[in-house]
Scaffold this active site. Structure first.
Site: not given
Ligand code: HEM
Length: 403
Positions: A215, A312
């Site tokens: 991330d 996403h």
């Protein structure tokens, strides 16, 4: 200098080779004094045009704290508080111990400590500084899926503390809290976060979050030509006291980890649009690496988009949001377990941008409208803070606003 047992070369080799025959055998351990490692001795300068803790790599420990000014503290009380806070932060980030200290971090180095200060919208009326209220501090819109708890949201003042050592971070938190005293400001909410410890991995890739994903990959890079204009308020910006500053959007986002863990690996990867093992985009097929550019037009063998319509990264990409971008600098959190046994855990999401209306707001509008990840998330706290530029030597943070 502390003494501890360290693995000798033979022991380390044994462990790497699989540790056959008890790698921790006494013969392989030797007692050695260990000097301050580079993790402890690293420091981030407090003084400068910009505050630390924005482009500083996210540390292993973080505390996010909001305070409300005490009744009657006003502008004078706020200025005195920021002066005390800045002095203490300068000392601690340089690895010096403030006078009369409680000694929690006494024998540790600065450990990349940063202490970053910001002002919430409510600060300006309480200090009779309404004329200096930045337009960019307009309240964030209500997003339909929000489940915000008011007592854990917003606040007059915000402090972000980060350090690569848990005791150094907690020490800074105590000092900041004590310097606030009762007369100047009261704690409103506090959140504790963590990240991977420096040196814990041989893999150079970006850290993982509690869903297991790599991330932070496609964050704006400091080498990008547009980095500064996206993240920092320019010197010609308005209001003048925000030059070199940035706006921090803070969201405590709980992850529905039990539901997430029930998904197959393939489904999990589709939700993000990246491979879980190494963060490579699904448009790279079976190859690629974390840094392989994303190809949103790529189709798979069945002719379907390799990166799904609700993935996403597709929904969050600047290309899908008229260029909107922000620097995400996050901490994971785990606050025990809820009544139903599910972990109360997720992401302390901190997004930095020159203007929230060109960063967080349009992207969150789209994500909230239904990206694949939102089904597994609950936004429970929210704050927006004006984080001024850094202090020059002898100055305090916020001086240009408060004097
Ligand atoms: C990308 C996870 C919330 C904006 C990513 C990536 C992951 C991820 C794994 C791909 C790797 C990367 O480029 O960093 C999460 C998780 C979230 C969350 C677990 C919540 C717990 C948000 C929110 C926003 C956001 C609230 C903004 C409103 C972005 C952006 C990208 C991204 C802009 C990069 C897109 C690109 O350019 O490829 N996120 N995210 N994320 N996320 Fe999130």
């Amino acid at each position: 200098v502390s003494r501890r047992y360290v693995l000798g070369a033979a022991g380390a080799a044994g462990l790497i080779a699989g540790g056959a025959g008890g790698a921790f055998g006494a013969a392989q351990l030797k007692e050695e004094p260990t000097a301050l490692a580079s993790v402890g001795s690293s420091s981030v300068p407090f003084y400068g045009n910009r505050q630390g803790g924005i482009t500083t790599p996210a540390q292993a420990r973080g505390h996010l704290v909001a305070f409300d000014l005490a009744a009657g503290a006003g502008r004078k009380g706020a200025a005195a508080l920021l002066k005390r806070w800045s002095r203490a932060a300068e000392e601690m980030t340089a690895g010096r111990v403030p006078p009369g200290d409680n000694q929690i971090a006494l024998d540790a180095g600065p450990s990349s400590l940063t202490v970053t200060f910001g002002f919430g919208r409510s600060f300006f009326a309480k200090t009779a500084l309404a004329k200096q209220l930045p337009d960019a501090l307009a309240p964030l819109p209500d997003f339909p899926s929000d489940e915000l708890v008011a007592a854990h949201s917003n606040g007059d003042l915000w402090v972000q503390i980060g350090a690569d050592d848990a005791l150094v971070a907690f020490h800074a938190l105590r000092v900041i809290q004590k310097e606030a005293g009762d007369g100047a400001a009261r704690l409103r909410w506090q959140m504790n976060g963590f990240n991977r410890t420096p040196g814990a991995t041989a893999e150079p890739r970006t850290a993982r979050n509690l869903m297991g994903q790599v991330d932070g990959t496609d964050n704006p890079k400091q080498t990008d030509a547009t980095f500064n204009e996206r993240v920092f308020v320019p010197s010609s910006g308005s209001p003048e006291w925000m030059a070199g500053g940035s706006y921090a959007v803070v969201r405590r986002i709980r992850m529905l980890l039990d539901a997430w863990d029930d998904l197959s690996l393939e489904r999990q990867e589709k939700v993000i649009g990246r491979r879980k093992s190494d963060g490579a985009p699904l448009s790279a097929g079976k190859g690629g690496t974390e840094t392989t550019p994303v190809d949103l037009d790529k189709r798979d063998a069945d002719g379907l988009p390799a990166i799904a319509a609700d993935a996403h990264i597709r929904v969050a990409k600047p290309e899908s949001n008229s260029g909107a971008a922000m620097l995400r600098r996050t901490f994971s959190y785990h606050d025990g377990f809820r009544d139903d046994g599910a972990p109360d855990a997720g992401l302390l999401f901190v997004a930095w941008q020159a203007d929230p209306l060109k960063g967080f707001v349009p992207v969150q509008r789209k994500l909230d409208g239904g990206d694949g990840l939102s089904r597994f998330l609950r936004h429970e706290s929210s704050g927006l803070f004006a984080v001024p530029g850094g202090a020059g030597k002898g100055e305090y943070v916020g001086q240009r606003l408060l004097e």
